[in-house]
Enzyme design. Structure first.
Site, PDB file in Angstrom:
ATOM      1  N   LYS A  86       0.887  -1.175   0.000  1.00  0.00           N
ATOM      2  CA  LYS A  86       0.000   0.000   0.000  1.00  0.00           C
ATOM      3  C   LYS A  86       0.917   1.214   0.000  1.00  0.00           C
ATOM      4  O   LYS A  86       1.633   1.475   0.964  1.00  0.00           O
ATOM      5  CB  LYS A  86      -0.889  -0.018   1.242  1.00  0.00           C
ATOM      6  N   GLU A 119       8.309   0.083  11.890  1.00  0.00           N
ATOM      7  CA  GLU A 119       9.420   1.039  11.891  1.00  0.00           C
ATOM      8  C   GLU A 119       8.784   2.403  12.078  1.00  0.00           C
ATOM      9  O   GLU A 119       8.129   2.921  11.168  1.00  0.00           O
ATOM     10  CB  GLU A 119      10.165   1.003  10.547  1.00  0.00           C
ATOM     11  N   CYS A 158      13.250   9.388   9.737  1.00  0.00           N
ATOM     12  CA  CYS A 158      12.958   8.884  11.082  1.00  0.00           C
ATOM     13  C   CYS A 158      14.224   8.878  11.938  1.00  0.00           C
ATOM     14  O   CYS A 158      14.136   8.935  13.158  1.00  0.00           O
ATOM     15  CB  CYS A 158      12.316   7.514  11.021  1.00  0.00           C
ATOM     16  N   GLU A 193       8.653  14.429  17.419  1.00  0.00           N
ATOM     17  CA  GLU A 193       9.210  14.286  16.072  1.00  0.00           C
ATOM     18  C   GLU A 193       8.623  15.379  15.169  1.00  0.00           C
ATOM     19  O   GLU A 193       7.413  15.473  15.001  1.00  0.00           O
ATOM     20  CB  GLU A 193       8.874  12.896  15.502  1.00  0.00           C
TER      21      GLU A 193
HETATM   22  P1  NAI Z   1       1.262   7.787   8.594  1.00  0.00           P
HETATM   23  O1  NAI Z   1       1.914   6.904   9.578  1.00  0.00           O
HETATM   24  O2  NAI Z   1      -0.155   8.182   8.861  1.00  0.00           O
HETATM   25  O3  NAI Z   1       1.314   7.104   7.139  1.00  0.00           O
HETATM   26  C1  NAI Z   1       2.207   6.070   6.783  1.00  0.00           C
HETATM   27  C2  NAI Z   1       1.468   5.052   5.929  1.00  0.00           C
HETATM   28  O4  NAI Z   1       0.409   4.472   6.688  1.00  0.00           O
HETATM   29  C3  NAI Z   1       0.799   5.634   4.678  1.00  0.00           C
HETATM   30  O5  NAI Z   1       0.896   4.729   3.617  1.00  0.00           O
HETATM   31  C4  NAI Z   1      -0.645   5.762   5.119  1.00  0.00           C
HETATM   32  O6  NAI Z   1      -1.569   5.770   4.060  1.00  0.00           O
HETATM   33  C5  NAI Z   1      -0.818   4.543   5.976  1.00  0.00           C
HETATM   34  N1  NAI Z   1      -1.944   4.605   6.919  1.00  0.00           N
HETATM   35  C6  NAI Z   1      -2.501   5.707   7.498  1.00  0.00           C
HETATM   36  N2  NAI Z   1      -3.533   5.359   8.291  1.00  0.00           N
HETATM   37  C7  NAI Z   1      -3.638   4.007   8.236  1.00  0.00           C
HETATM   38  C8  NAI Z   1      -4.512   3.051   8.827  1.00  0.00           C
HETATM   39  N3  NAI Z   1      -5.513   3.413   9.650  1.00  0.00           N
HETATM   40  N4  NAI Z   1      -4.322   1.748   8.558  1.00  0.00           N
HETATM   41  C9  NAI Z   1      -3.329   1.352   7.729  1.00  0.00           C
HETATM   42  N5  NAI Z   1      -2.484   2.210   7.118  1.00  0.00           N
HETATM   43  C10 NAI Z   1      -2.631   3.529   7.362  1.00  0.00           C
HETATM   44  O7  NAI Z   1       2.203   9.073   8.423  1.00  0.00           O
HETATM   45  P2  NAI Z   1       1.897  10.481   7.719  1.00  0.00           P
HETATM   46  O8  NAI Z   1       0.482  10.864   7.993  1.00  0.00           O
HETATM   47  O9  NAI Z   1       2.346  10.398   6.313  1.00  0.00           O
HETATM   48  O10 NAI Z   1       2.905  11.445   8.500  1.00  0.00           O
HETATM   49  C11 NAI Z   1       2.637  11.869   9.832  1.00  0.00           C
HETATM   50  C12 NAI Z   1       3.907  11.841  10.660  1.00  0.00           C
HETATM   51  O11 NAI Z   1       4.391  10.520  10.744  1.00  0.00           O
HETATM   52  C13 NAI Z   1       5.087  12.623  10.112  1.00  0.00           C
HETATM   53  O12 NAI Z   1       5.028  13.976  10.463  1.00  0.00           O
HETATM   54  C14 NAI Z   1       6.259  11.929  10.757  1.00  0.00           C
HETATM   55  O13 NAI Z   1       6.447  12.444  12.054  1.00  0.00           O
HETATM   56  C15 NAI Z   1       5.818  10.496  10.851  1.00  0.00           C
HETATM   57  N6  NAI Z   1       6.365   9.651   9.760  1.00  0.00           N
HETATM   58  C16 NAI Z   1       7.416   8.812  10.046  1.00  0.00           C
HETATM   59  C17 NAI Z   1       7.986   8.064   9.050  1.00  0.00           C
HETATM   60  C18 NAI Z   1       9.141   7.156   9.304  1.00  0.00           C
HETATM   61  O14 NAI Z   1       9.970   6.964   8.431  1.00  0.00           O
HETATM   62  N7  NAI Z   1       9.225   6.525  10.457  1.00  0.00           N
HETATM   63  C19 NAI Z   1       7.529   8.148   7.659  1.00  0.00           C
HETATM   64  C20 NAI Z   1       6.389   9.014   7.467  1.00  0.00           C
HETATM   65  C21 NAI Z   1       5.865   9.733   8.493  1.00  0.00           C
END
Ligand code: NAI
Ligand code: MG
Length: 496
Positions: free
Chosen positions: A187, A261, A296, A398
């Protein structure tokens, strides 16, 4: 559509629009719905992604489940050969993939996007060589019996990926999953669906249909049904802590294993005896300024000894000032844009919080681009804060943007305490010429990755993953393939 390398990322974005990849074929979402893919450097729409929902996810998972039966029967070395072959084929597409990911994410082509596209092949070739490592054990039992363990694939793996390093993070999940005999449904992130789709399309030239499927859509609409689908036996997720916990809870309903992660707030400790120039260079790499800090592992808390604090800060500012912000597709550009208006607002709000803190100094680095074409671009000048304490929100939460805090310290034990005083535990570094201090810090810092006098990214075969709120399980290594993408069966042959 053509599999010739297409170096016009606008044309490629258009050609890849409105497609999911299910069972070896590019298809629209069943509903026909789509959402915009935006170039964050201009605000313009460059294409559309198919808006997949539960019914599309079901088609993809059914295709993956069907394909898994014969995929698992292939000799592991043959699966590995095909995965390595994917890597070699991707290597002939590096430039088009790099341009496309730069266009949709705002990550500069020269400093970030080409680097990310260039390391993909290495991940597939590395894991492709590990097929024969899916070994079991022989277990001492009775003399008239043979007891062994055998590694078996789990089945269908759901991989949910973010937008910051979409290609590499996807590769580190799907390469070991597929070599181990699983099939995958990925996804993609809402903000970066196209380059990963191109990679999926290219790899499907080599892989049997249904082995690697790709869904775009939003989190609740497409991510959630993937996690809860009865035929998905394992989920691997990279993203926020908040969403990671939602995924973990949903997986608990089905009792399936999960790898997470998540975020970080990684400390970098610079001792008074450190080589300041080297530490400044490491601070720039560690903070991922060329990725607008959207990492991250970003070294977003820099603890610098009082004796070198002012020199470190002045040199850091001078070096970041030299970096060029601009059009991500321009070869001169070092620093591109923030991914989305939401992230832009989040980053700005933290900068305002830091500015308002009593005693804080805000150093804005580099210069905003002046090209009128980029007037609506999501550019943020990198910010170095000084004078903040470790308990300030800027040091605790973060930010995922080009914002770091340099915190002055004098006492070593106290700085170790401060470095560990966080809910996160992804990465950490210590900068010193003293071996005893370096070794001591590697033992005491609470993080999945501790580096001494460097702040580099991990390579395939180094286990990667956090402790505390930064995640669950490791990725990127042989052990991660064995532990997280297989299940162990014990077999007892009674020969008595
Ligand atoms: P997110 O964690 O909401 O999104 C990451 C993935 O999860 C995307 O593909 C999203 O569509 C999916 N997702 C969202 N809700 C879901 C659900 N209920 N069930 C299954 N999958 C779901 O992160 P987002 O909204 O892009 O960014 C928010 C914050 O997250 C950022 O400001 C940052 O702090 C952190 N982040 C950390 C990352 C890392 O590398 N550890 C990468 C991206 C964001
Ligand atoms: Mg989210």
């Amino acid at each position: 559509m053509s599999l010739e390398q297409n170096l016009d990322p606008f044309a490629l974005a258009d050609a890849l629009s409105n497609k999911l990849l299910i069972d070896g074929k590019l298809v629209p979402a069943l509903s026909g719905k789509r959402f915009d893919v935006i170039n964050p450097a201009t605000g313009e729409t460059i294409g559309h992604a198919a808006d997949g929902v539960a019914t599309d996810v079901d088609l993809a998972v059914q295709a993956a489940a069907k394909a898994q039966k014969s995929w698992a029967k292939l000799h592991p070395r043959e699966r590995g050969r095909l995965i390595s072959e994917c890597g070699r084929l991707l290597n002939t597409h590096v430039e088009e993939i790099a341009k496309l990911v730069a266009l949709e994410t705002g990550k500069a082509l020269r400093t970030e996007s080409r680097v990310e596209a260039g390391v993909l092949a290495d991940v597939f070739v590395f894991f492709g060589g590990l097929g024969s490592e899916l070994k079991g054990e022989s277990v001492p039992f009775k003399t008239d019996s043979i007891t062994i363990t055998q590694r078996e694939p789990i089945g269908v793996v759901g991989a949910i990926i973010p937008w910051n390093v979409p290609l590499l993070l996807m590769a580190l999940k799907i390469a070991p999953a597929m070599v181990a005999g699983n099939t995958v449904v990925v996804k993609s992130a809402e903000e970066a669906p196209l380059a990963v789709l191109r990679v999926a399309q290219i790899m499907n030239q080599v892989l049997p249909p249904g082995v690697f499927n790709m869904i775009s859509g939003d989190g609740p609409g497409a991510g959630a049904p993937l996690v809860s689908h009865p035929k998905v036996g394992k989920v691997t997720f990279t993203g926020s802590v908040e969403t990671g916990k939602i995924v973990y809870r949903a997986a608990a309903e089905k009792l399936i294993p999960v790898t997470l992660e998540l975020g970080g707030k990684s400390p970098m400790i610079v001792m008074g005896d450190a080589d300041v120039d080297r530490a400044v260079a490491g601070a720039i790499t560690g903070m991922r300024f060329t990725r607008q800090g959207q990492s991250c592992t970003a070294a977003s808390r820099m603890f610098v000894h009082a004796s070198i604090h002012d020199e470190f800060v002045a040199k850091l500012k001078a070096k970041v000032d030299e970096m060029v912000m601009g059009d991500p597709l321009d070869e001169k550009t070092d620093i591109g844009t923030i991914i989305s208006p939401e992230q832009f607002a989040k980053v700005k709000s933290y900068i305002e919080l830091g500015e308002a803190a009593p005693g804080a100094t805000t150093l804005r680095c580099s210069a905003m681009p002046t090209d009128p074409k980029l007037a609506k671009g999501l550019f943020v000048q990198p910010v170095v804060f000084t004078g903040l304490t470790n308990d300030h929100r800027v040091c605790k939460e973060e930010i995922f943007g080009p914002v770091t805090a340099v915190v002055k310290f004098t006492d070593y034990d106290d700085v170790i305490r401060q470095a560990n005083d966080t809910e996160y535990g992804l990465a950490a570094s210590i900068w010193t010429k003293d071996l005893k201090t370096a070794l001591d810090a590697t033992q005491r810092l609470e993080a999945g990755l501790v580096q001494v006098n460097q702040n580099l990214v991990v390579q395939p075969n180094m286990s990667y993953g956090g402790v505390k709120q930064s995640g669950l399980g490791k990725e990127a290594s042989l052990e991660s393939m064995l532990e997280h993408f297989t299940t162990k069966k014990t077999i007892i042959l009674n020969l008595g």
